[in-house]
Design a protein around this motif. Structure first.
Motif, PDB file in Angstrom:
ATOM      1  N   TYR A   1       0.837  -1.206   0.000  1.00 13.98           N
ATOM      2  CA  TYR A   1       0.000   0.000   0.000  1.00 13.98           C
ATOM      3  C   TYR A   1       0.870   1.252   0.000  1.00 13.98           C
ATOM      4  CZ  TYR A   1      -3.548   3.402   1.462  1.00 13.98           C
ATOM      5  OH  TYR A   1      -4.385   4.487   1.518  1.00 13.98           O
ATOM      6  N   VAL A   2       1.867   1.272   0.881  1.00  9.94           N
ATOM      7  CA  VAL A   2       2.741   2.440   1.006  1.00  9.94           C
ATOM      8  C   VAL A   2       3.435   2.752  -0.310  1.00  9.94           C
ATOM      9  CG1 VAL A   2       4.862   3.285   2.084  1.00  9.94           C
ATOM     10  CG2 VAL A   2       3.101   2.194   3.488  1.00  9.94           C
ATOM     11  N   LEU A   3       3.954   1.718  -0.958  1.00 11.35           N
ATOM     12  CA  LEU A   3       4.684   1.927  -2.209  1.00 11.35           C
ATOM     13  C   LEU A   3       3.739   2.249  -3.367  1.00 11.35           C
ATOM     14  CD1 LEU A   3       7.385  -0.890  -1.927  1.00 11.35           C
ATOM     15  CD2 LEU A   3       7.657   1.558  -1.482  1.00 11.35           C
ATOM     16  N   ASP A   4       2.576   1.580  -3.410  1.00  8.50           N
ATOM     17  CA  ASP A   4       1.623   1.823  -4.494  1.00  8.50           C
ATOM     18  C   ASP A   4       1.010   3.222  -4.425  1.00  8.50           C
ATOM     19  OD1 ASP A   4       2.057  -0.679  -5.526  1.00  8.50           O
ATOM     20  OD2 ASP A   4       0.304  -1.591  -4.584  1.00  8.50           O
ATOM     21  N   HIS A   5       0.787   3.698  -3.192  1.00  8.06           N
ATOM     22  CA  HIS A   5       0.140   5.001  -3.012  1.00  8.06           C
ATOM     23  C   HIS A   5       1.137   6.128  -2.763  1.00  8.06           C
ATOM     24  CE1 HIS A   5      -3.215   2.224  -2.318  1.00  8.06           C
ATOM     25  NE2 HIS A   5      -4.025   3.242  -2.561  1.00  8.06           N
TER      26      HIS A   5
ATOM     27  N   ILE B   1       2.152  -1.239  13.207  1.00  6.24           N
ATOM     28  CA  ILE B   1       2.654  -1.951  12.023  1.00  6.24           C
ATOM     29  C   ILE B   1       4.045  -1.440  11.660  1.00  6.24           C
ATOM     30  CG2 ILE B   1       2.315  -2.443   9.576  1.00  6.24           C
ATOM     31  CD1 ILE B   1      -0.565  -2.370   9.886  1.00  6.24           C
ATOM     32  N   ASP B   2       4.233  -0.122  11.739  1.00  2.00           N
ATOM     33  CA  ASP B   2       5.547   0.454  11.428  1.00  2.00           C
ATOM     34  C   ASP B   2       6.631  -0.231  12.263  1.00  2.00           C
ATOM     35  OD1 ASP B   2       4.415   2.292   9.654  1.00  2.00           O
ATOM     36  OD2 ASP B   2       4.075   3.769  11.239  1.00  2.00           O
ATOM     37  N   LYS B   3       6.361  -0.392  13.543  1.00  2.00           N
ATOM     38  CA  LYS B   3       7.328  -1.060  14.425  1.00  2.00           C
ATOM     39  C   LYS B   3       7.362  -2.557  14.142  1.00  2.00           C
ATOM     40  CE  LYS B   3       6.698   2.214  18.276  1.00  2.00           C
ATOM     41  NZ  LYS B   3       5.538   2.980  17.792  1.00  2.00           N
ATOM     42  N   GLY B   4       6.179  -3.128  13.874  1.00  2.00           N
ATOM     43  CA  GLY B   4       6.090  -4.571  13.653  1.00  2.00           C
ATOM     44  C   GLY B   4       6.859  -5.044  12.437  1.00  2.00           C
ATOM     45  N   ILE B   5       6.959  -4.198  11.428  1.00  2.00           N
ATOM     46  CA  ILE B   5       7.702  -4.576  10.214  1.00  2.00           C
ATOM     47  C   ILE B   5       9.171  -4.794  10.545  1.00  2.00           C
ATOM     48  CG2 ILE B   5       8.532  -3.689   7.988  1.00  2.00           C
ATOM     49  CD1 ILE B   5       5.726  -2.447   7.630  1.00  2.00           C
TER      50      ILE B   5
ATOM     51  N   SER C   1      -5.864   6.089   7.924  1.00  2.00           N
ATOM     52  CA  SER C   1      -6.582   5.507   9.052  1.00  2.00           C
ATOM     53  C   SER C   1      -6.650   3.992   8.879  1.00  2.00           C
ATOM     54  CB  SER C   1      -8.002   6.073   9.140  1.00  2.00           C
ATOM     55  OG  SER C   1      -8.781   5.635   8.035  1.00  2.00           O
ATOM     56  N   VAL C   2      -6.904   3.313   9.972  1.00  2.00           N
ATOM     57  CA  VAL C   2      -7.075   1.855   9.928  1.00  2.00           C
ATOM     58  C   VAL C   2      -8.280   1.512   9.061  1.00  2.00           C
ATOM     59  CG1 VAL C   2      -7.624  -0.201  11.290  1.00  2.00           C
ATOM     60  CG2 VAL C   2      -5.974   1.476  12.165  1.00  2.00           C
ATOM     61  N   TYR C   3      -9.332   2.295   9.186  1.00  2.00           N
ATOM     62  CA  TYR C   3     -10.557   2.044   8.417  1.00  2.00           C
ATOM     63  C   TYR C   3     -10.278   2.051   6.912  1.00  2.00           C
ATOM     64  CZ  TYR C   3     -14.966   3.062   6.066  1.00  2.00           C
ATOM     65  OH  TYR C   3     -16.025   3.035   5.193  1.00  2.00           O
ATOM     66  N   LYS C   4      -9.604   3.112   6.450  1.00  2.00           N
ATOM     67  CA  LYS C   4      -9.342   3.228   5.014  1.00  2.00           C
ATOM     68  C   LYS C   4      -8.386   2.142   4.534  1.00  2.00           C
ATOM     69  CE  LYS C   4     -10.252   8.198   4.603  1.00  2.00           C
ATOM     70  NZ  LYS C   4      -9.686   9.526   4.260  1.00  2.00           N
ATOM     71  N   PHE C   5      -7.416   1.817   5.369  1.00  2.00           N
ATOM     72  CA  PHE C   5      -6.462   0.773   4.992  1.00  2.00           C
ATOM     73  C   PHE C   5      -7.172  -0.574   4.862  1.00  2.00           C
ATOM     74  CE2 PHE C   5      -3.405  -2.522   6.621  1.00  2.00           C
ATOM     75  CZ  PHE C   5      -2.666  -2.625   5.455  1.00  2.00           C
ATOM     76  N   CYS C   6      -7.988  -0.925   5.843  1.00  2.00           N
ATOM     77  CA  CYS C   6      -8.697  -2.206   5.818  1.00  2.00           C
ATOM     78  C   CYS C   6      -9.666  -2.280   4.639  1.00  2.00           C
ATOM     79  CB  CYS C   6      -9.443  -2.421   7.128  1.00  2.00           C
ATOM     80  SG  CYS C   6      -8.368  -2.687   8.549  1.00  2.00           S
ATOM     81  N   LYS C   7     -10.306  -1.158   4.351  1.00  2.00           N
ATOM     82  CA  LYS C   7     -11.231  -1.118   3.222  1.00  2.00           C
ATOM     83  C   LYS C   7     -10.488  -1.343   1.916  1.00  2.00           C
ATOM     84  CE  LYS C   7     -14.861   1.720   1.121  1.00  2.00           C
ATOM     85  NZ  LYS C   7     -15.605   3.010   1.171  1.00  2.00           N
ATOM     86  N   ASP C   8      -9.311  -0.757   1.802  1.00  2.00           N
ATOM     87  CA  ASP C   8      -8.524  -0.875   0.575  1.00  2.00           C
ATOM     88  C   ASP C   8      -8.036  -2.302   0.344  1.00  2.00           C
ATOM     89  OD1 ASP C   8      -7.060   0.888  -1.574  1.00  2.00           O
ATOM     90  OD2 ASP C   8      -5.572  -0.544  -0.840  1.00  2.00           O
TER      91      ASP C   8
ATOM     92  N   PHE D   1       1.463   6.831   3.254  1.00  2.00           N
ATOM     93  CA  PHE D   1       0.986   5.934   4.298  1.00  2.00           C
ATOM     94  C   PHE D   1      -0.522   6.054   4.479  1.00  2.00           C
ATOM     95  CE2 PHE D   1       5.430   6.618   4.987  1.00  2.00           C
ATOM     96  CZ  PHE D   1       5.902   5.388   5.415  1.00  2.00           C
ATOM     97  N   PRO D   2      -1.198   4.992   4.895  1.00  2.00           N
ATOM     98  CA  PRO D   2      -2.644   5.053   5.116  1.00  2.00           C
ATOM     99  C   PRO D   2      -2.999   6.136   6.132  1.00  2.00           C
ATOM    100  CG  PRO D   2      -1.856   2.780   5.253  1.00  2.00           C
ATOM    101  CD  PRO D   2      -0.646   3.660   5.226  1.00  2.00           C
TER     102      PRO D   2
END
Length: 219
Positions: free
Chosen positions: A22-26, A57-61, A32-39, A29-30
């Motif tokens: 998502y980050v690279l395609d767009h 997620i940033d830390k989790g990566i 909101s969580v809502y918009k990210f999950c919807k996408d 960064f998202p």
């Protein structure tokens, strides 16, 4: 008759992969969580099963990079017999190979904010992982030493390993050599230098490492 489509397993790795894409395609960064999950077409509840926020997620990566490196290393049957120096070298080589495979995302996220310290926040979890890894190595070496005076200070060593990583990360970011071969050289020289210092061996490697850094700076 065609077999039914298997249901997509949604786990932390799936969400991380989608997030990085998502980050690279767009090119961003998202919001909101809502918009990210919807996408990416998942439920918000699926997201929150693994991450409490987008920042998580940033830390989790980075934690995922670390865990993947450890998994790769542990599959080497000879790894357990390596010296601490060899284990540290193996870790850095493996970790930066993984970063190279994901270089576009890593460079993008490390330049997300104008303030460098803001970009460092995502590395907090990784800092603990690396310090714990280094602590285990130095404690193993200390157990083999008979006298307390010859034992190395764990806190200083583990913090040094973290600063060593930050140096190598900056070096890797700026490295334009084919196959990032200069980063490999920097890893070898920096790890050997650190262990030479702690082992109280002659400082030839320290001087050699200094000359290497100076040469890279001048060029």
């Amino acid at each position: 008759m065609a077999s039914p489509k298997s249901k997509q397993i949604i786990d932390s790795n799936y969400i991380i992969a989608k997030y990085m894409d998502y980050v690279l395609d767009h090119d961003g960064f998202p919001k909101s969580v809502y918009k990210f999950c919807k996408d990416i077409k998942i439920k918000e509840s699926d997201f929150y099963n693994f991450f409490g926020s987008l920042e998580a997620i940033d830390k989790g990566i980075w934690s995922a990079f670390y865990n993947n490196a450890i998994d790769v290393m542990s599959k080497n049957k000879e790894y357990d017999d390596f010296s601490s120096r060899e284990k540290m070298l193996t870790f850095f080589y493996t970790f930066f190979e993984l970063l190279t495979l994901n270089r576009s995302y890593v460079l993008f996220t490390l330049n997300r904010h104008k303030m460098p310290m803001e970009n460092m926040k995502q590395l907090r979890g990784l800092r603990k992982h690396i310090k714990d890894f280094a602590t285990e190595l130095i404690e193993t070496d200390n157990d083999e030493k008979m006298f307390k005076v010859t034992k190395n200070p764990v806190a200083i060593y583990s913090e040094g390993a973290w600063f060593q990583f930050l140096f190598l990360l900056k070096f890797w970011k700026d490295d334009e050599s084919a196959g990032f071969e200069k980063t490999d050289v920097a890893i070898e020289k920096s790890v050997n230098t650190i262990f030479d210092v702690f082992d109280n061996t002659p400082l030839n490697n320290v001087l050699d490492f200094g000359k290497f850094l100076w040469k890279e700076k001048v060029m």
